[in-house]
Design an enzyme around this catalytic site. Sequence first.
Site, PDB file in Angstrom:
ATOM      1  N   ALA A  28       0.850  -1.191   0.000  1.00 22.42           N
ATOM      2  CA  ALA A  28       0.000   0.000   0.000  1.00 22.42           C
ATOM      3  C   ALA A  28       0.887   1.242   0.000  1.00 22.42           C
ATOM      4  CB  ALA A  28      -0.908   0.010   1.225  1.00 22.42           C
ATOM      5  N   GLU A  98      -2.478  -4.541  -8.922  1.00 20.50           N
ATOM      6  CA  GLU A  98      -1.287  -5.375  -8.757  1.00 20.50           C
ATOM      7  C   GLU A  98      -1.685  -6.748  -8.221  1.00 20.50           C
ATOM      8  OE1 GLU A  98       1.340  -3.356  -6.069  1.00 20.50           O
ATOM      9  OE2 GLU A  98       1.863  -1.817  -7.526  1.00 20.50           O
TER      10      GLU A  98
END
Length: 153
Positions: A28, A98
């Site tokens: 993140a 992703e």
Amino acid sequence: MRTLTPVRENVERRASVPELRDVFLCHAWDDRKEAAKELHDLLEAAGVSVWFSEKDVLLGSTLLREIDKGLAKSRVGIVLVTPSLLRRVQGEGIADKELSALLARDLLVPIVHGTTYEALRDVSPLLGSRSGLNTAEDTMATVAAKLAELVSL
């Protein structure tokens, strides 16, 4: 480590592909200067080549395209699962993209940090079903050492 055998087999199969990084580090944005950087630094100190957006995406380049290239040029993906990542995945941002690409291949190891597998399964049952490592059980340094062992050729 035995449960990560399918990942190890894929690492060995992709070993002959030139110019691949050992791992792609999915994380993140909020974790880029702390937990993700710590894991990156520990892996590199162990001799693991890491694709890490903080160093591999140059200013002015297209972020998504650079991530796409990084995914294609990595032997295995590791996902640093933190409370921040769980929030980002639910928001369907870049971390979610992703993760979707990594889930499509059997080249993925979740690293649970500061959260639980139960919380992960609530957000991503597919990722939560993968064998991985947990910093509640091992230090980040031990996790990095295990990953280094997994990808060493």
